[in-house]
Design a protein around this motif. Structure first.
Motif, short mmCIF file in Angstrom:
data_model
loop_
_atom_site.label_atom_id
_atom_site.label_comp_id
_atom_site.label_asym_id
_atom_site.label_seq_id
_atom_site.Cartn_x
_atom_site.Cartn_y
_atom_site.Cartn_z
N LEU A 1 -57.81 22.49 -35.85
CA LEU A 1 -56.98 21.34 -35.45
C LEU A 1 -56.43 20.60 -36.67
N ALA A 2 -57.30 20.35 -37.66
CA ALA A 2 -56.87 19.57 -38.82
C ALA A 2 -55.83 20.33 -39.63
N GLY A 3 -56.06 21.63 -39.83
CA GLY A 3 -55.16 22.41 -40.67
C GLY A 3 -53.79 22.61 -40.05
N VAL B 1 -53.95 29.07 -44.97
CA VAL B 1 -54.86 30.17 -45.30
C VAL B 1 -56.10 30.06 -44.41
N GLU B 2 -56.46 31.16 -43.75
CA GLU B 2 -57.53 31.10 -42.74
C GLU B 2 -58.34 32.41 -42.78
N ARG B 3 -59.66 32.28 -42.71
CA ARG B 3 -60.50 33.49 -42.77
C ARG B 3 -60.52 34.28 -41.47
N THR C 1 -64.61 25.52 -34.83
CA THR C 1 -64.97 24.32 -34.05
C THR C 1 -63.88 23.88 -33.07
N SER C 2 -62.63 24.23 -33.38
CA SER C 2 -61.54 23.81 -32.48
C SER C 2 -61.37 24.76 -31.29
N PHE C 3 -62.31 25.68 -31.11
CA PHE C 3 -62.13 26.71 -30.09
C PHE C 3 -62.39 26.24 -28.66
N ALA C 4 -63.51 25.60 -28.42
CA ALA C 4 -63.85 25.26 -27.02
C ALA C 4 -64.51 23.89 -26.95
N ASN C 5 -63.83 22.87 -27.47
CA ASN C 5 -64.43 21.54 -27.44
C ASN C 5 -64.26 20.88 -26.06
N GLY C 6 -64.67 19.61 -25.99
CA GLY C 6 -64.67 18.92 -24.69
C GLY C 6 -63.28 18.59 -24.14
N GLY C 7 -62.26 18.72 -24.97
CA GLY C 7 -60.88 18.57 -24.49
C GLY C 7 -60.39 17.14 -24.38
N GLN C 8 -61.21 16.17 -24.76
CA GLN C 8 -60.80 14.77 -24.54
C GLN C 8 -60.00 14.18 -25.69
N ILE C 9 -58.91 13.53 -25.34
CA ILE C 9 -58.20 12.65 -26.29
C ILE C 9 -58.74 11.27 -25.95
N GLY D 1 -60.35 35.01 -46.62
CA GLY D 1 -61.48 34.11 -46.88
C GLY D 1 -61.33 33.44 -48.24
N ILE D 2 -61.42 32.13 -48.25
CA ILE D 2 -61.31 31.41 -49.53
C ILE D 2 -62.70 31.37 -50.16
N GLU D 3 -62.79 31.94 -51.36
CA GLU D 3 -64.09 32.03 -52.03
C GLU D 3 -64.30 30.89 -53.02
N HIS E 1 -63.85 15.15 -39.22
CA HIS E 1 -63.47 14.43 -38.00
C HIS E 1 -64.58 14.38 -36.94
N GLY E 2 -65.70 15.03 -37.22
CA GLY E 2 -66.87 14.92 -36.36
C GLY E 2 -66.59 15.16 -34.89
N SER E 3 -67.00 14.17 -34.06
CA SER E 3 -66.90 14.33 -32.61
C SER E 3 -65.51 13.98 -32.08
N LEU E 4 -64.59 13.57 -32.98
CA LEU E 4 -63.28 13.10 -32.50
C LEU E 4 -62.11 13.87 -33.12
N GLY E 5 -62.36 15.11 -33.50
CA GLY E 5 -61.32 15.86 -34.21
C GLY E 5 -60.07 16.14 -33.41
N TRP E 6 -60.19 16.24 -32.11
CA TRP E 6 -59.03 16.49 -31.23
C TRP E 6 -58.29 15.16 -31.04
N THR E 7 -59.06 14.11 -30.81
CA THR E 7 -58.47 12.77 -30.63
C THR E 7 -57.69 12.32 -31.86
N LEU E 8 -58.26 12.61 -33.04
CA LEU E 8 -57.69 12.06 -34.28
C LEU E 8 -56.77 13.02 -35.02
C1 LIG Z 1 -69.22 20.69 -28.33
C2 LIG Z 1 -68.08 19.93 -28.97
C3 LIG Z 1 -67.29 19.12 -28.16
C4 LIG Z 1 -66.26 18.38 -28.73
N1 LIG Z 1 -65.47 17.63 -27.93
C5 LIG Z 1 -64.44 16.90 -28.45
C6 LIG Z 1 -63.60 16.12 -27.62
O1 LIG Z 1 -63.73 16.12 -26.39
N2 LIG Z 1 -62.64 15.36 -28.20
C7 LIG Z 1 -62.46 15.34 -29.57
O2 LIG Z 1 -61.62 14.59 -30.05
N3 LIG Z 1 -63.20 16.13 -30.38
C8 LIG Z 1 -64.19 16.91 -29.87
N4 LIG Z 1 -64.97 17.69 -30.67
C9 LIG Z 1 -64.71 17.68 -32.12
C10 LIG Z 1 -63.58 18.60 -32.56
O3 LIG Z 1 -63.63 19.82 -31.87
C11 LIG Z 1 -63.68 18.86 -34.07
O4 LIG Z 1 -63.73 17.63 -34.75
C12 LIG Z 1 -62.49 19.65 -34.57
O5 LIG Z 1 -62.38 20.87 -33.90
C13 LIG Z 1 -62.61 19.94 -36.08
O6 LIG Z 1 -61.44 20.60 -36.47
P1 LIG Z 1 -61.28 21.12 -37.95
O7 LIG Z 1 -59.94 21.69 -38.05
O8 LIG Z 1 -61.69 20.07 -38.91
O9 LIG Z 1 -62.42 22.27 -38.08
P2 LIG Z 1 -62.36 23.78 -37.57
O10 LIG Z 1 -61.77 23.88 -36.23
O11 LIG Z 1 -63.74 24.34 -37.75
O12 LIG Z 1 -61.36 24.45 -38.58
C14 LIG Z 1 -61.75 24.80 -39.89
C15 LIG Z 1 -61.09 26.13 -40.20
O13 LIG Z 1 -61.39 26.48 -41.54
C16 LIG Z 1 -61.63 27.86 -41.60
N5 LIG Z 1 -62.46 28.15 -42.76
C17 LIG Z 1 -63.71 27.69 -43.04
N6 LIG Z 1 -64.15 28.22 -44.19
C18 LIG Z 1 -63.16 29.03 -44.66
C19 LIG Z 1 -63.03 29.85 -45.82
N7 LIG Z 1 -64.00 29.95 -46.74
N8 LIG Z 1 -61.88 30.55 -45.98
C20 LIG Z 1 -60.87 30.45 -45.07
N9 LIG Z 1 -60.95 29.70 -43.96
C21 LIG Z 1 -62.08 28.98 -43.76
C22 LIG Z 1 -62.37 28.14 -40.29
O14 LIG Z 1 -62.29 29.51 -39.93
C23 LIG Z 1 -61.66 27.23 -39.31
O15 LIG Z 1 -60.60 27.88 -38.64
C24 LIG Z 1 -66.00 18.46 -30.13
C25 LIG Z 1 -66.77 19.32 -30.92
C26 LIG Z 1 -67.79 20.06 -30.35
C27 LIG Z 1 -68.60 20.99 -31.22
#
Ligand SMILES: Cc1cc2nc3c(=O)[nH]c(=O)nc-3n(C[C@H](O)[C@H](O)[C@H](O)COP(=O)(O)OP(=O)(O)OC[C@H]3O[C@@H](n4cnc5c(N)ncnc54)[C@H](O)[C@@H]3O)c2cc1C
Length: 421
Positions: A10-12, A29-31, A39-47, A223-225, A385-392
């Motif tokens: 989500l952030a990227g 760049v993504e591994r 983490t952005s695959f199957a979260n709770g879906g809430q904004i 993969g970023i090393e 972004h912890g528990s609010l990564g989709w919202t924020l």
């Molecule tokens: C159970 C659960 C429920 C949630 N429910 C909600 C919700 O309802 N509402 C809400 O707002 N948020 C929710 N969240 C939080 C939200 O899902 C996360 O904050 C958000 O997905 C984080 O996004 P991100 O892009 O920072 O991380 P990620 O989605 O993990 O993205 C990081 C990316 O970096 C890549 N990466 C890592 N290391 C490397 C490397 N060495 N080389 C290349 N690529 C690399 C990974 O493959 C990944 O694709 C929930 C989280 C969980 C676990």
């Protein structure tokens, strides 16, 4: 200027969108072989703009103690021989001080309000479909004092500029008729009509496709090393490709969006990022009786469970576990979520078709994400972004693009480098 975004969650991908709009030449760049596979695959879906309170609050230490040793509790702390876990936990306790909680809540609320606005604008501009619902979020409270708590929360949210209505059981039922079958009726509820829900994975995938057509480069299976530095700046990324070959990727600036893995990459540069993985679970169930399955996104405040409807699928998510980078799926944790669904919405979904998942929330002790520039001249952060990564997501990425363009971001939020701590 060429910007390399590290990570396609989500952030990227939202960072790529706002940087592309601001006129930067962007490579992601993504591994993994596709976006949003972690983490952005199957979260709770809430904004969930209506939930700006951080996990670190004055009542958190007692709650954690109460739940200690209880494997079925929503929160599980597994002490490890890992100094990062202990440092993070100590910082978490510090953030529980009332004035810090108050300050963090206000900052998160400002960013969340801005983020929802940005998400709506992005949707209008791209027309992407991610099974979103603009039906609000209904928070359910149980036990004595629940009605009062809902009223207090509504008043506190109003002070932060967030609309929410304290409701009784009948009003909650009118908002979401599927609550009629709830095992235990809520003693109070809070309805945030402007909140939304939607499938984060579908969103990131669709936005990624849209961006690829606009010329953003996506380098998957990469993969970023290591970050290569030259003096005070980053000169490149050492990467490993799917066939095992190594390469050096170069750009003018870099944005770190690697979720829970962000701190690992910058530790060799002497930067400590207070981000620690907090594991959570979800189950996604096929809907078999749409009338019995909630359309409005719900939060069970007592059990810390959230749920969202994505068309013919129902997502139920919850639990928090401080247990390092462990990604094993605990079947009992998922069963709790399935049981919760069966108990409260009997006949709505098919438990036999439940798809379990777990992910690592990239959590900071304060719940505030890290957005802006660190110590290196050309290395930026949009992570934690912890528990609010989709919202924020959209607000954080829009603010980051502003910072990188030399424009002051709109939300009143402590971006990195500002004097907040
Ligand atoms: C159970 C659960 C429920 C949630 N429910 C909600 C919700 O309802 N509402 C809400 O707002 N948020 C929710 N969240 C939080 C939200 O899902 C996360 O904050 C958000 O997905 C984080 O996004 P991100 O892009 O920072 O991380 P990620 O989605 O993990 O993205 C990081 C990316 O970096 C890549 N990466 C890592 N290391 C490397 C490397 N060495 N080389 C290349 N690529 C690399 C990974 O493959 C990944 O694709 C929930 C989280 C969980 C676990």
């Amino acid at each position: 200027m060429h910007v390399m975004v590290l990570g396609a969650g989500l952030a990227g991908v939202t960072s790529a969108w706002y940087l592309n709009k601001a006129g930067f030449d962007v490579t992601v760049v993504e591994r993994q072989s596709a976006p949003a596979m972690e983490t952005s695959f199957a979260n709770g879906g809430q904004i969930s703009v209506s939930h700006p309170e951080p996990w670190a609050n004055p009542s958190a230490p007692m709650t954690v103690l109460r739940w200690l040793g209880n494997d079925a509790a929503p929160l599980r702390f597994r002490p490890r021989a890992d100094w990062r876990q202990w440092l993070w936990s100590a910082a978490f306790l510090r953030e529980c001080l009332p004035w810090r909680t108050h300050r963090n809540t206000a900052a998160i609320a400002a960013l969340a309000r801005y983020s929802r606005e940005q998400l709506r604008q992005l949707r209008d501009e791209t027309g992407i479909d991610y099974r979103y619902q603009q039906r609000g979020i209904l928070h359910l409270f149980f036990g004595t004092g629940a009605a009062t708590e809902a009223r207090h929360r509504a008043a506190a949210l109003a002070r932060l500029g967030i609309t929410a209505e304290a409701c009784d059981r009948d009003r909650a039922l009118a908002i979401e008729p599927a609550l009629a079958h709830l095992a235990q009726p809520p003693a109070g509820a809070l309805f945030a009509p402007d909140d939304e829900s939607g499938d984060a994975h579908a969103f990131v995938a669709a936005l990624g496709e849209f961006l690829a057509k606009r010329g953003v480069q996506f380098r998957y299976d990469t993969g970023i090393e290591r970050i290569v530095r030259e003096g005070g700046r980053v000169s490149g990324l050492e990467v490993v490709l799917a066939d095992g070959t190594r390469d050096l990727l170069e750009a003018n600036a870099y944005v770190l969006c690697m979720g829970s893995y962000s701190p690992r990459l910058v530790a060799p540069l002497g930067e400590y990022l207070p981000v620690y993985p907090v594991k959570g679970y979800s189950v996604t169930l096929p809907v078999i009786d749409p009338a019995r399955c909630p359309d409005v996104s719900l939060t069970d405040e007592a059990r810390r469970i959230v749920c969202s409807r994505f068309g013919d699928r129902f997502r139920v998510a919850g639990t928090a576990e401080l247990n390092g980078y462990d990604l094993n799926i605990d079947a009992a944790r998922c069963q709790n979520l399935i049981d919760w669904t069966q108990r409260n919405f009997p006949g709505a979904t098919d438990p036999a078709g439940a798809v379990p998942w777990c992910g690592l929330r990239p959590s900071t002790p304060s719940n505030r994400p890290l957005i802006g520039k660190g110590k290196m001249i050309n290395l930026y952060y949009n992570t934690g972004h912890g528990s609010l990564g989709w919202t924020l997501a959209c607000g954080s990425a829009a603010a980051l693009a502003d910072l990188m363009s030399g424009t002051p971001p709109r939300p009143d939020f402590p971006f990195l480098g500002s004097r907040f701590d």
